[in-house]
Design a protein around this motif. Structure first.
Motif, short mmCIF file in Angstrom:
data_model
loop_
_atom_site.label_atom_id
_atom_site.label_comp_id
_atom_site.label_asym_id
_atom_site.label_seq_id
_atom_site.Cartn_x
_atom_site.Cartn_y
_atom_site.Cartn_z
N UNK A 199 -3.93 0.13 14.91
CA UNK A 199 -3.49 1.51 15.03
C UNK A 199 -4.31 2.41 14.14
N UNK A 200 -4.44 3.67 14.52
CA UNK A 200 -5.23 4.63 13.77
C UNK A 200 -4.46 5.16 12.58
N UNK A 201 -5.13 5.22 11.44
CA UNK A 201 -4.58 5.83 10.24
C UNK A 201 -5.59 6.82 9.69
N UNK A 202 -5.11 7.74 8.88
CA UNK A 202 -6.00 8.67 8.17
C UNK A 202 -6.27 8.09 6.78
N UNK A 203 -7.52 8.22 6.33
CA UNK A 203 -7.93 7.73 5.02
C UNK A 203 -8.81 8.76 4.35
N UNK A 204 -8.60 8.99 3.05
CA UNK A 204 -9.43 9.93 2.32
C UNK A 204 -8.69 10.56 1.16
N UNK A 205 -8.95 11.84 0.94
CA UNK A 205 -8.29 12.59 -0.13
C UNK A 205 -6.78 12.53 0.02
N UNK A 206 -6.07 12.21 -1.08
CA UNK A 206 -4.63 11.98 -0.99
C UNK A 206 -3.88 13.16 -0.40
N UNK A 207 -4.13 14.35 -0.89
CA UNK A 207 -3.41 15.53 -0.40
C UNK A 207 -3.72 15.78 1.07
N UNK A 208 -4.99 15.67 1.44
CA UNK A 208 -5.39 16.02 2.80
C UNK A 208 -5.02 14.95 3.82
N UNK A 209 -4.89 13.70 3.39
CA UNK A 209 -4.37 12.67 4.28
C UNK A 209 -2.92 13.01 4.65
N UNK A 210 -2.13 13.41 3.67
CA UNK A 210 -0.75 13.81 3.96
C UNK A 210 -0.72 15.03 4.89
N UNK A 211 -1.67 15.95 4.69
CA UNK A 211 -1.76 17.12 5.56
C UNK A 211 -2.02 16.70 7.01
N UNK A 253 -12.94 -0.55 -1.36
CA UNK A 253 -13.10 -0.48 -2.81
C UNK A 253 -12.73 0.89 -3.35
N UNK A 254 -13.05 1.94 -2.61
CA UNK A 254 -12.69 3.30 -3.04
C UNK A 254 -11.18 3.50 -3.05
N UNK A 255 -10.48 2.87 -2.10
CA UNK A 255 -9.02 2.92 -2.09
C UNK A 255 -8.46 2.14 -3.27
N UNK A 256 -9.03 0.95 -3.51
CA UNK A 256 -8.59 0.13 -4.63
C UNK A 256 -8.78 0.84 -5.96
N UNK A 257 -9.88 1.60 -6.10
CA UNK A 257 -10.18 2.29 -7.36
C UNK A 257 -9.44 3.62 -7.49
N UNK A 258 -8.67 3.99 -6.48
CA UNK A 258 -7.86 5.21 -6.57
C UNK A 258 -8.56 6.48 -6.15
N UNK A 259 -9.80 6.37 -5.64
CA UNK A 259 -10.51 7.58 -5.22
C UNK A 259 -9.93 8.13 -3.93
N UNK A 260 -9.55 7.25 -3.02
CA UNK A 260 -8.96 7.64 -1.74
C UNK A 260 -7.66 6.87 -1.52
#
Length: 303
Positions: free
Chosen positions: A31-43, A115-122
């Motif tokens: 299934x498709x999910x949004x990934x990226x900036x925390x605030x903008x993913x919620x948007x 890795x970017x998700x694991x490190x908290x960037x996204x």
């Protein structure tokens, strides 16, 4: 083999090729999910485009089911098309986009994004926006090859169900195959030489849910239609020789499998026989503008 969503539209006429395709048994539900900036993913998940969400920019791969979802859900200024998932990931990291739309499996298998998700960037969004039943795809003009592909997949599933695993002692390291008959192929070699479904499927078992072996729980999940406004697909279906023949005869014959000891009128039965009868009637209704009675039943026994 990887990442092809089974839709009814693609069975009839896939848009980019103009041809229909044959699909194997589904091998995973994604299934498709949004990934990226925390605030903008919620948007993106809430489809909010004002205030702190005004800078939302989604990268989505062109000519995919994700493309269709994003295009139907957001104004053009809020998304841009890319040629591949990798291209979208690059644009996420260079700031061209602040969110990417992709399958959960693509996010999981991308070491850079993971890795970017694991490190908290996204972050990876919590909402699954689409259902993506993935299957292997073959030409619909070679039924035997399509069956071979499907039989290999069924062997992997059977191996997991029966607890059979990769075992090189049972894996032949040579071939003495001289026949070109598909019936001579040993499909369990796929398990012994490579592994069963669980061994091959690279995923988090906690996220399997619908992808677990069905042990009688009766899981039913419909195949997406795809683009129901695809006029070319509808025209292709309308030119089907069999469909024209059925419509010209003003009825169609539908086979129903019945148990050896079945007695009575199948049109009044319930359980599996009744389900088959009702399915025949739904086909009739679909082909004859709502008339569910233009069907002749042909009985088959289990033997």
């Amino acid at each position: 083999v990887h990442g092809d969503t089974h839709t009814v539209e693609r069975e009839i006429r896939e848009k980019s090729t103009g041809s229909g395709f044959a699909f194997s048994t589904l091998y995973t539900y994604d299934g498709m999910v949004f990934t990226g900036n925390q605030t903008l993913v919620r948007c993106a998940e809430e489809n909010k485009l004002y205030g702190e969400c005004a800078s939302l920019k989604i990268c989505v791969t062109r000519s995919t089911t994700h493309h269709k979802f994003v295009e139907a859900s957001f104004p053009p200024d809020y998304f841009t098309f890319v040629s591949s998932f990798e291209g979208g990931a690059d644009m996420l990291f260079n700031g061209t986009c602040n969110v990417i739309a992709a399958d959960k499996s693509q996010i999981r298998w991308s070491e850079l994004v993971h890795n970017a998700i694991r490190d908290g960037k996204y972050i990876r969004g919590e909402k699954t926006m689409t259902k993506e039943p993935l299957a292997m795809v073959t030409r619909n003009t070679d039924r035997e090859f399509s069956d071979i592909v499907n039989c290999v997949l069924q062997a992997l599933l059977f191996g997991q169900e029966q607890g059979l695993r990769k075992d090189l002692s049972l894996c032949p390291n040579h071939t003495d195959l001289t026949s070109h008959d598909a019936s001579t192929l040993v499909f369990m070699n796929a398990v012994y030489c490579v592994g069963n479904y669980m061994e091959i499927f690279d995923g988090d078992p906690n996220e399997w849910k619908m992808n677990q072996i069905n042990r009688g729980t009766g899981m039913l999940y419909s195949i997406p239609f795809g683009n129901v406004e695809n006029g070319a697909a509808a025209e292709t279906a309308a030119r089907s020789g069999m469909l024209e023949k059925i419509k010209s005869e003003r009825f169609f014959t539908c086979g129903v499998v019945i148990p050896d000891d079945f007695e009575g009128d199948i049109t009044r039965s319930d359980n599996l026989v009744g389900m088959s009868v009702d399915y025949c009637r739904t086909l009739s209704a679909a082909m004859f503008i709502g008339d569910s009675e233009r069907v002749h039943f042909l009985n088959f026994t289990n033997t």
